[in-house]
Scaffold this active site. Structure first.
Site, PDB file in Angstrom:
ATOM      1  N   HIS A 192       0.915  -1.041   0.035  1.00  9.79           N
ATOM      2  CA  HIS A 192      -0.127   0.055  -0.001  1.00  9.79           C
ATOM      3  C   HIS A 192       0.949   1.429   0.024  1.00  9.79           C
ATOM      4  CE1 HIS A 192      -0.098   1.043   4.760  1.00  9.79           C
ATOM      5  NE2 HIS A 192       0.926   0.579   4.278  1.00  9.79           N
ATOM      6  N   CYS A 196       5.847   6.628   3.970  1.00 14.42           N
ATOM      7  CA  CYS A 196       4.860   5.549   3.845  1.00 14.42           C
ATOM      8  C   CYS A 196       3.843   6.234   2.664  1.00 14.42           C
ATOM      9  CB  CYS A 196       4.047   5.450   4.999  1.00 14.42           C
ATOM     10  SG  CYS A 196       4.905   4.462   6.294  1.00 14.42           S
ATOM     11  N   HIS A 242       4.986   0.565  -0.575  1.00 15.41           N
ATOM     12  CA  HIS A 242       5.816  -0.301   0.362  1.00 15.41           C
ATOM     13  C   HIS A 242       4.782  -1.645   0.818  1.00 15.41           C
ATOM     14  CE1 HIS A 242       3.952   2.237   3.135  1.00 15.41           C
ATOM     15  NE2 HIS A 242       3.755   1.451   4.092  1.00 15.41           N
ATOM     16  N   HIS A 261       3.806  -4.848   3.928  1.00 16.78           N
ATOM     17  CA  HIS A 261       3.654  -5.330   5.349  1.00 16.78           C
ATOM     18  C   HIS A 261       3.053  -6.778   5.393  1.00 16.78           C
ATOM     19  CE1 HIS A 261       3.935  -1.108   7.134  1.00 16.78           C
ATOM     20  NE2 HIS A 261       3.196  -0.717   6.128  1.00 16.78           N
ATOM     21  N   ASP A 313      -4.747 -10.399   0.218  1.00 13.44           N
ATOM     22  CA  ASP A 313      -3.754 -11.088   0.412  1.00 13.44           C
ATOM     23  C   ASP A 313      -2.835 -11.151  -0.601  1.00 13.44           C
ATOM     24  OD1 ASP A 313      -1.800 -12.616   1.703  1.00 13.44           O
ATOM     25  OD2 ASP A 313      -2.621 -14.471   1.059  1.00 13.44           O
ATOM     26  N   HIS A 314      -1.631 -10.546  -0.705  1.00 12.40           N
ATOM     27  CA  HIS A 314      -0.749 -10.508  -1.859  1.00 12.40           C
ATOM     28  C   HIS A 314      -1.465  -9.493  -3.012  1.00 12.40           C
ATOM     29  CE1 HIS A 314       1.264 -13.744   0.089  1.00 12.40           C
ATOM     30  NE2 HIS A 314       2.233 -13.285  -0.505  1.00 12.40           N
ATOM     31  N   GLU A 373      -0.013  -3.791  11.687  1.00  8.86           N
ATOM     32  CA  GLU A 373       0.775  -3.513  10.554  1.00  8.86           C
ATOM     33  C   GLU A 373       2.204  -3.884  10.633  1.00  8.86           C
ATOM     34  OE1 GLU A 373      -0.408   0.035   7.735  1.00  8.86           O
ATOM     35  OE2 GLU A 373       1.168   0.792   8.982  1.00  8.86           O
TER      36      GLU A 373
END
Length: 129
Positions: free
Chosen positions: A24, A33, A37, A39, A77-78, A115
């Site tokens: 994100h 941020c 990047h 997480h 996810d991903h 996060e």
């Protein structure tokens, strides 16, 4: 040893832990941020309720896992969270998870989203119990 009283319907809390990896960027944040990047997120879904005397459970762990997989993990996810949310801060992600799951999980009382390993946000719904 005394037998368990399965008619005891006191309230209990059930917590189930989940993980997902996603990228994100924070378009309204001035700092590192702002750039794309990723997480490895960790979150807990908490349900509260009375124990059903017939099953001895608040909810079936397997059902909770299936619902979260179908309605949340399959979408994030991903993935790039900016495709799901305009401003995917941890606070907004936790609220989004609540909004997606609340119609499907009776007794939903809390979403806790990490996060990074040592920092999290907790959302308890519009009433903020």
């Amino acid at each position: 040893m005394a037998p368990i009283d399965y008619t005891d319907r006191r309230r209990m809390r059930l917590d189930v832990e989940f993980y997902f990896a996603a990228a994100h960027r924070l378009p309204r944040y001035e700092g590192p941020c702002f750039r794309m990047h990723g997480h490895n997120y960790r979150f807990f879904v908490a349900l509260e309720g009375e124990v059903d005397p017939a099953t001895g459970m608040i909810a079936d762990f397997g059902d909770v896992k299936r619902i979260v997989q179908e309605h949340v993990l399959a979408r994030v996810d991903h993935r790039t969270l900016n495709d799901v949310l305009d401003n995917p801060t941890a606070e907004n992600i936790a609220r989004w998870v609540w909004e997606v799951l609340e119609p499907h999980l009776p007794g939903l009382c809390e979403i806790r989203l990490y996060e990074i390993p040592d920092s999290c946000v907790t959302y308890r719904g519009p009433g903020g119990r």
